[in-house]
Write a protein that holds these residues in place. Structure first.
Motif, PDB file in Angstrom:
ATOM      1  N   TYR A  34       0.893  -1.177   0.000  1.00  0.00           N
ATOM      2  CA  TYR A  34       0.000   0.000   0.000  1.00  0.00           C
ATOM      3  C   TYR A  34       0.927   1.221   0.000  1.00  0.00           C
ATOM      4  O   TYR A  34       1.811   1.342   0.869  1.00  0.00           O
ATOM      5  N   HIS A 150     -14.800 -12.503  -4.340  1.00  0.00           N
ATOM      6  CA  HIS A 150     -13.384 -12.153  -4.327  1.00  0.00           C
ATOM      7  C   HIS A 150     -13.252 -10.651  -4.079  1.00  0.00           C
ATOM      8  O   HIS A 150     -13.312  -9.864  -5.025  1.00  0.00           O
ATOM      9  N   PRO A 151     -13.086 -10.242  -2.816  1.00  0.00           N
ATOM     10  CA  PRO A 151     -13.108  -8.818  -2.486  1.00  0.00           C
ATOM     11  C   PRO A 151     -11.924  -8.070  -3.102  1.00  0.00           C
ATOM     12  O   PRO A 151     -10.780  -8.487  -2.944  1.00  0.00           O
ATOM     13  N   ASP A 152     -12.203  -6.984  -3.822  1.00  0.00           N
ATOM     14  CA  ASP A 152     -11.121  -6.153  -4.346  1.00  0.00           C
ATOM     15  C   ASP A 152     -11.292  -4.694  -3.931  1.00  0.00           C
ATOM     16  O   ASP A 152     -10.547  -3.824  -4.343  1.00  0.00           O
ATOM     17  N   LYS A 153     -12.309  -4.443  -3.112  1.00  0.00           N
ATOM     18  CA  LYS A 153     -12.482  -3.136  -2.502  1.00  0.00           C
ATOM     19  C   LYS A 153     -13.253  -3.309  -1.199  1.00  0.00           C
ATOM     20  O   LYS A 153     -13.809  -4.379  -0.951  1.00  0.00           O
ATOM     21  N   ASP A 169      -8.587   1.149   2.165  1.00  0.00           N
ATOM     22  CA  ASP A 169      -9.476   0.387   1.301  1.00  0.00           C
ATOM     23  C   ASP A 169      -8.653  -0.638   0.529  1.00  0.00           C
ATOM     24  O   ASP A 169      -7.541  -0.353   0.082  1.00  0.00           O
ATOM     25  N   LEU A 170      -9.218  -1.839   0.415  1.00  0.00           N
ATOM     26  CA  LEU A 170      -8.514  -2.907  -0.317  1.00  0.00           C
ATOM     27  C   LEU A 170      -8.137  -2.465  -1.726  1.00  0.00           C
ATOM     28  O   LEU A 170      -7.148  -2.944  -2.294  1.00  0.00           O
ATOM     29  N   ALA A 171      -8.919  -1.532  -2.293  1.00  0.00           N
ATOM     30  CA  ALA A 171      -8.653  -1.064  -3.658  1.00  0.00           C
ATOM     31  C   ALA A 171      -7.326  -0.319  -3.748  1.00  0.00           C
ATOM     32  O   ALA A 171      -6.818  -0.088  -4.853  1.00  0.00           O
ATOM     33  N   GLN A 172      -6.754   0.061  -2.587  1.00  0.00           N
ATOM     34  CA  GLN A 172      -5.480   0.797  -2.587  1.00  0.00           C
ATOM     35  C   GLN A 172      -4.253  -0.102  -2.665  1.00  0.00           C
ATOM     36  O   GLN A 172      -3.122   0.390  -2.696  1.00  0.00           O
ATOM     37  N   SER A 176      -2.709  -6.272  -6.910  1.00  0.00           N
ATOM     38  CA  SER A 176      -3.998  -6.892  -6.605  1.00  0.00           C
ATOM     39  C   SER A 176      -3.783  -8.363  -6.220  1.00  0.00           C
ATOM     40  O   SER A 176      -2.708  -8.928  -6.438  1.00  0.00           O
TER      41      SER A 176
END
Ligand code: MN
Length: 228
Positions: A34, A150-153, A169-172, A176
């Motif tokens: 991150y 499959h969580p990506d955010k 946030d996972l999106a950060q 990936s």
């Protein structure tokens, strides 16, 4: 040759929200994933290739068990992370196929003896004793991708004694989950039971005996421990 010369070590397994526990093989961890955390550690968050270190499987701490404050440190840090549980192994996995290798996900803590890690970095020595010590990986129950996707955010957060320390946030993530699996599978053949701790967002800090750590990832789950 039959039998073992000593009692075989117990199988390490993590409770799940499905029917049965998840047996663990290896624990891989991604470093610097991150950007804001890379900056707080004094690094440069340009998109360098991901790098990995490992913890022994028996460093995992499950079921909300207390974490004994480890020896040989005065600077024990929390790192809140999304954990990927590999269900199907493989080498040279294509990014497009990577998620098919995932059994599920959980919330975990990559606890770190920051002083030992910092000294190792300075000396060009391995991080193992800063990262892979006993009880260094508290982890919550795993949930299957068949249930949570499959969580990506979504928010990844950690509070200590009720105060928010990490929230992102996972999106950060710089790399990936599919990219990480594809990359790691070019270094080692992944196998069922492998875990990947996917790196921590900013806000890492020290904890001390008596602190209650509560982590949560939206749509994934939670992890809890108290330092004793
Ligand atoms: Mn970490």
């Amino acid at each position: 040759m039959t039998g073992f010369v000593i009692d075989p070590p117990p199988r390490i397994a993590i409770p799940t929200t499905a029917d049965g526990a998840f047996p663990v093989r290896r624990v891989f961890c991604v470093g610097r994933n991150y950007a804001a955390h890379v900056r707080e550690m004094g690094g440069d968050p340009t998109r360098e290739a991901p790098f990995f270190f490992t913890k022994p499987a028996d460093a995992l701490l499950t079921g909300g068990a207390p974490m004994p404050y480890p020896p040989a440190t005065r600077d024990l840090h929390h790192e809140m992370e999304l954990v990927v549980a590999i269900g199907t192994g493989g080498a040279d996995i294509a990014e497009a196929d990577a998620l098919a290798h995932v059994w599920g996900y959980g919330a975990g803590l990559d606890m770190t003896r920051r002083d030992l890690q910092g000294q190792a970095k300075k000396d060009g020595k391995p991080w193992d004793m800063g990262k892979g010590f006993d009880h260094s990986a508290p982890i919550g129950p795993l949930s299957p991708a068949t249930r949570i996707g499959h969580p990506d955010k979504g928010v990844i957060a950690l509070s200590v004694n009720g105060s928010v320390r990490q929230s992102a946030d996972l999106a950060q993530m710089i790399w990936s989950v599919p990219e990480t699996i594809a990359y790691l599978s070019r270094l080692v053949r992944l196998a069922p039971g492998d875990l990947i701790f996917t790196g921590t967002p900013e806000g890492v800090a020290a904890v001390r005996a008596g602190d209650v750590l509560e982590g949560k990832i939206d749509g994934v789950g939670s992890v809890r421990t108290v330092i004793t």
